[in-house]
Structures are given as C-alpha cells and as structure tokens.
Design a protein around this motif. Structure first.
Motif, PDB file in Angstrom:
ATOM      1  N   LYS A   1     -42.989  66.710  19.109  1.00  0.00           N
ATOM      2  CA  LYS A   1     -43.614  67.971  19.503  1.00  0.00           C
ATOM      3  C   LYS A   1     -43.447  68.237  20.997  1.00  0.00           C
ATOM      4  CE  LYS A   1     -47.975  70.516  19.249  1.00  0.00           C
ATOM      5  NZ  LYS A   1     -49.393  70.496  18.800  1.00  0.00           N
ATOM      6  N   LYS A   2     -43.508  67.187  21.815  1.00  0.00           N
ATOM      7  CA  LYS A   2     -43.396  67.354  23.263  1.00  0.00           C
ATOM      8  C   LYS A   2     -41.971  67.695  23.697  1.00  0.00           C
ATOM      9  CE  LYS A   2     -47.118  64.023  23.951  1.00  0.00           C
ATOM     10  NZ  LYS A   2     -47.487  62.703  24.490  1.00  0.00           N
TER      11      LYS A   2
ATOM     12  N   SER B   1     -45.301  80.350  19.386  1.00  0.00           N
ATOM     13  CA  SER B   1     -46.400  79.378  19.367  1.00  0.00           C
ATOM     14  C   SER B   1     -47.638  79.947  18.691  1.00  0.00           C
ATOM     15  CB  SER B   1     -46.733  78.926  20.790  1.00  0.00           C
ATOM     16  OG  SER B   1     -47.106  80.039  21.589  1.00  0.00           O
TER      17      SER B   1
ATOM     18  N   GLU C   1     -48.498  77.444  15.831  1.00  0.00           N
ATOM     19  CA  GLU C   1     -49.451  76.450  16.309  1.00  0.00           C
ATOM     20  C   GLU C   1     -50.867  76.851  15.924  1.00  0.00           C
ATOM     21  OE1 GLU C   1     -48.485  73.710  17.458  1.00  0.00           O
ATOM     22  OE2 GLU C   1     -46.431  74.080  18.121  1.00  0.00           O
TER      23      GLU C   1
ATOM     24  N   LYS D   1     -56.893  75.296  18.364  1.00  0.00           N
ATOM     25  CA  LYS D   1     -57.885  74.223  18.362  1.00  0.00           C
ATOM     26  C   LYS D   1     -58.415  73.910  16.969  1.00  0.00           C
ATOM     27  CE  LYS D   1     -59.443  75.141  23.096  1.00  0.00           C
ATOM     28  NZ  LYS D   1     -60.600  75.446  23.980  1.00  0.00           N
TER      29      LYS D   1
ATOM     30  N   GLN E   1     -50.428  60.279  22.925  1.00  0.00           N
ATOM     31  CA  GLN E   1     -50.364  61.651  22.429  1.00  0.00           C
ATOM     32  C   GLN E   1     -51.209  62.631  23.236  1.00  0.00           C
ATOM     33  OE1 GLN E   1     -51.846  61.843  18.390  1.00  0.00           O
ATOM     34  NE2 GLN E   1     -53.316  60.216  18.767  1.00  0.00           N
TER      35      GLN E   1
ATOM     36  N   SER F   1     -51.200  62.889  26.389  1.00  0.00           N
ATOM     37  CA  SER F   1     -50.375  63.360  27.508  1.00  0.00           C
ATOM     38  C   SER F   1     -49.429  64.449  27.011  1.00  0.00           C
ATOM     39  CB  SER F   1     -49.560  62.206  28.092  1.00  0.00           C
ATOM     40  OG  SER F   1     -48.576  62.698  28.993  1.00  0.00           O
ATOM     41  N   PRO F   2     -49.286  65.549  27.753  1.00  0.00           N
ATOM     42  CA  PRO F   2     -48.386  66.633  27.318  1.00  0.00           C
ATOM     43  C   PRO F   2     -46.922  66.364  27.621  1.00  0.00           C
ATOM     44  CG  PRO F   2     -49.415  67.223  29.394  1.00  0.00           C
ATOM     45  CD  PRO F   2     -50.008  65.893  28.999  1.00  0.00           C
ATOM     46  N   LEU F   3     -46.616  65.243  28.272  1.00  0.00           N
ATOM     47  CA  LEU F   3     -45.255  64.985  28.744  1.00  0.00           C
ATOM     48  C   LEU F   3     -44.461  64.139  27.757  1.00  0.00           C
ATOM     49  CD1 LEU F   3     -46.025  64.115  32.482  1.00  0.00           C
ATOM     50  CD2 LEU F   3     -45.630  66.361  31.446  1.00  0.00           C
TER      51      LEU F   3
ATOM     52  N   GLU G   1     -44.474  60.016  36.498  1.00  0.00           N
ATOM     53  CA  GLU G   1     -44.219  61.415  36.173  1.00  0.00           C
ATOM     54  C   GLU G   1     -43.120  61.930  37.094  1.00  0.00           C
ATOM     55  OE1 GLU G   1     -47.648  63.879  36.218  1.00  0.00           O
ATOM     56  OE2 GLU G   1     -48.823  62.600  34.870  1.00  0.00           O
TER      57      GLU G   1
END
Length: 443
Positions: free
Chosen positions: A267-268, A277, A281, A284, A387, A389-391, A430
């Motif tokens: 996904k990232k 999106s 998506e 929430k 998971q 982390s968005p990176l 990062e």
C-alpha cells in the motif's frame, strides 16, 4: 522432488472459534439461542468461569468463579489474543477505563490461549513498556466463547449489573462516554458487531476445486463480494510435475489490493491519482463499518491457477487480466522520488555474516531472531509492525550475503528497533529515494 512454498495473508484479524466445552448448562443455553449464542436483551446464565487469574490480588492462582461474582457491575468481556494487534492496542485504554470506573465496571479479558502463553506475553509487554497491568483475565476459555460465538477479534460483550446483555460491539464503541451513558440509563444504542461465519478452507481453490488441470494452461475467475469466506490473500507456489503449480486467490479485496498482488507492491508503494483515493480508500472506517463499505460493490474475489510450463508468467497474466476486467483505469509501474525508511549500514565492518545453520526467522512484537536469512526477509517481515509508518521500507545496505540477527525491542517502535540494530552497525533512516511505485489513475 517437490518444493512447496505457501504464503497466507489475512487483511484483518480473523479468529475461527472451535468450542470444546462439554458443560451441559452452557450447551443448553447455546441451543436455546438457536446456536448463535446469547443476544442483546437476553439474560446470561450464571455459568462457572474457569482459569481466572489476577482477581482481587489472587496473582497467578487460577480460580473458578460464577459469573454472578460480578453482579451489580457492568461487565465488559474482551475476547482477544496475543497475536491480535488491535487487541493489544486496547490494553492501556481498558486499564485506564477500569481505573476511571472502579467499583462500577469490570473489564474481563478472555483468551482461548493457555495461561502460560498469555502470562509470558504480559511479562514481555510489562518489561518493554514499564507499565503494570492490573486487569484480571480468563485463559484457555471454552465456556464464554460458546455463549458469545464470534469470528473476528477483538470482540466485546457488555453485560449489565442485572445480568442482561446490553451490547455486543467492536473496539470503537469502548469509550468513557458510552460507559457513562449505559450506567446512567441502563441501556445503550450501539451498532451490533455481527461476524460472518467462516465457511471457506483457505488451503483449497475458491472456484476450481476438483477441476482436472492436466491439459490446462491456466484458469481464472473474478466475482463480486462473497459472504462467509473472509478476506485475504493466498499465494501458493508448488513445483510438481503434471499438476497445477501456482494458485493465487484474493478474497473480498478492493481494486487497488488486487493490482498490488499482481505487481507485488504494498500500500505504501501505491499512488492513487485523479481523486481515486476517495473511491478506493475507506477512510477511518473499521470493523463492521468497513465490511459494510466493501459490500457496496467495492470488493472482488479473484483466482488464478497456472500450470508448470507457464508458471513464470503468473503475475504477468494476472496484470493483463485485471487490466481487462477494470478497463476504466490505467495501471503500471513508474519511478518516483519519495520519502522512504531505508535500512543502511553505519560502518563497513561485517557484523552480519551468518555462522550457518538451517534458515529460520521468528518475529513478534517483542523481538526478532533470524538465522541464515537475507536482509530482504527482515524487511518483508517488518511490514506488519511498521504499518503505522506511512513510509515505504527498503534495504539500502548493499549487503548480499545471508545474515544472523537477534533483536530484543518493541518491533513497532523504529527508535527501539534502531537501538537494537546498533550492535550490527545497522540503522533505519528517513531519506528521499527513487523507487518503483504502482500508479493507478483514471483512463
């Protein structure tokens, strides 16, 4: 000679309940509830709860007590497991709510796992977080799960001081506001958590069970949402002369999730352009709300079976087929410069080289032990604990040999993982990097 590698990924925590308790009083209650357990508004029988620990200073002594021991209090049963990340995330919240409503509410975690297994988990969690945990717990449970059958975890049952079931919910409903409302008026209107019954064996083909594949090159099928089969991915690679050698099955997945399988991206590593999106998506939405969202024409089931001669084209076939099934979208791989979480070496000294042995890898929330594995395996296993982390997580060490690693850390904490990696002169940083991304846009 046969080599078989199987990969099973469940996209949401799923728990198949197999009741084994032979207590006749519980059996009669379950039968009277039409084999679906006790519903909201029904009285809960005064069953004996076994393997209760940590109650009233009892420590590790396992006690047997009737449910009526909590009479007069709001009892919230928390069905959970040590492998369930959302369950674990709820532990500090429940501890805080127990203290806030002390004397009026009793949270009671209920696990199907043994006391030894759960106790070892709590000890590691306490050592890692430095927090003490005071909630009592029920382990090796077979009684309560028969009264309140469920398929997914966590699962919460709210029982009033009068012994009547007031609510059956997911974790989002567990809040001080809802507890106050129930204590004030004696009832509460909350969305009922309803689990689909799992009727599918993931080891078998979804669409082609029993089909003669001797003369076939490949078979595939796409359908909409199918009830009672769960949600997830199964990828089977098997080298065996004369038989189907590869099966990929996706159950109740969104369009981007299907393309991610085909292009082997996470996904990232996916970019949804042209406002897609919003369509693809769920925001929430979680739990039952998320499943309802999927059922509104947003989920598909796909299966592909390919013979041995064509097995090297499996993913290319899947890519082409999905593009044909969903012609409104342009899908492909593009190099993009994005921010990543990169594993790098902090010195040129080799502290990684394996000392040999059978390749093994064990990773849980408290650490990782790898023997004779490539770093790519480590990166892949970190996708779940990292998971939050968005990176995207990538390997930039340049190390090509097999390694041995042994870490003790909260594996969801990058800071703690880095501290443990320091002994190997490794670190996650990062940084911007140009990597291959899956791009999905409108045609």
């Amino acid at each position: 000679m046969k080599l078989k590698l199987c990969f099973l990924l469940l996209l949401c925590p799923v728990f198949w309940v197999h009741a084994q308790d032979k207590n006749t009083s519980v059996t009669s209650v379950a039968a009277s509830a039409d084999h679906r357990g006790i519903s909201i508004g029904q009285q809960v029988p005064d069953v004996l709860i076994r393997n209760v620990s940590g109650l009233n200073g009892a420590g590790q002594n396992l006690a047997v007590l009737p449910l009526s021991a909590f009479k007069g209090k709001l009892v919230i049963l928390d069905f959970w497991a040590t492998w369930c990340s959302p369950c674990i995330a709820m532990i500090p919240k429940m501890e805080a709510l127990q203290e806030e409503f002390k004397g009026r509410v009793q949270f009671l975690p209920v696990a199907y796992q043994s006391f030894k297994e759960v106790d070892a988990f709590y000890k590691k969690l306490q050592q890692q977080t430095g927090n003490a945990f005071s909630l009592p717990m029920v382990t090796a449970d077979t009684t309560l799960v028969r009264l309140f059958p469920h398929q997914t975890l966590p699962h919460y049952v709210w029982i009033g001081g009068d012994g009547v079931v007031k609510a059956i919910t997911d974790r989002e409903a567990v809040s001080a506001e809802n507890i106050n409302s129930l204590l004030a008026v004696g009832s509460l209107e909350l969305k009922v958590k309803k689990d689909e019954k799992m009727l599918y064996d993931t080891s078998k083909s979804l669409f082609f069970e029993g089909a003669d594949f001797d003369n076939g090159i490949f078979r595939s099928q796409l359908s909409g949402y199918i009830t009672n089969i769960g949600r997830g991915i199964y990828k089977d690679v098997e080298v065996e002369a004369g038989g189907p050698v590869r099966r990929i099955t996706g159950r109740n997945l969104t369009i981007p999730e299907l393309f991610r399988i085909a292009y082997k991206k996470g996904k990232k590593e996916t970019v949804l352009e042209d406002g897609l999106s919003k369509a693809f998506e769920p925001g929430k939405l979680t739990g039952a709300n998320f499943m309802d969202w999927l059922k509104q024409g947003r989920a598909y089931c796909y299966e592909l079976m390919v013979n041995q001669q064509s097995s090297d084209r499996t993913y290319a076939l899947m890519q082409d087929q999905l593009k044909g099934f969903f012609p409104d979208y342009l899908v492909g791989l593009e190099k993009r410069k994005v921010k990543v979480l990169a594993l790098v070496r902090t010195s040129s000294k080799d502290k990684l080289r394996t000392s040999g042995g059978q390749p093994t890898v064990n990773l849980d929330g408290f650490g990782c032990k790898m023997t004779s594995c490539f770093l790519a395996v480590f990166i892949d296993r970190l996708k779940i604990p990292f998971q939050a982390s968005p990176l995207p997580v990538i390997d930039q060490t340049g190390y090509t040999g097999m390694v041995d690693l042994e870490l003790t850390a909260n594996m969801s904490s990058i800071e703690q993982v880095n501290k443990a990696l320091a002994r190997y002169d490794l670190r996650f940083v990062e940084k911007p990097a140009e990597i291959e991304m899956l791009i999905i846009r409108k045609r």
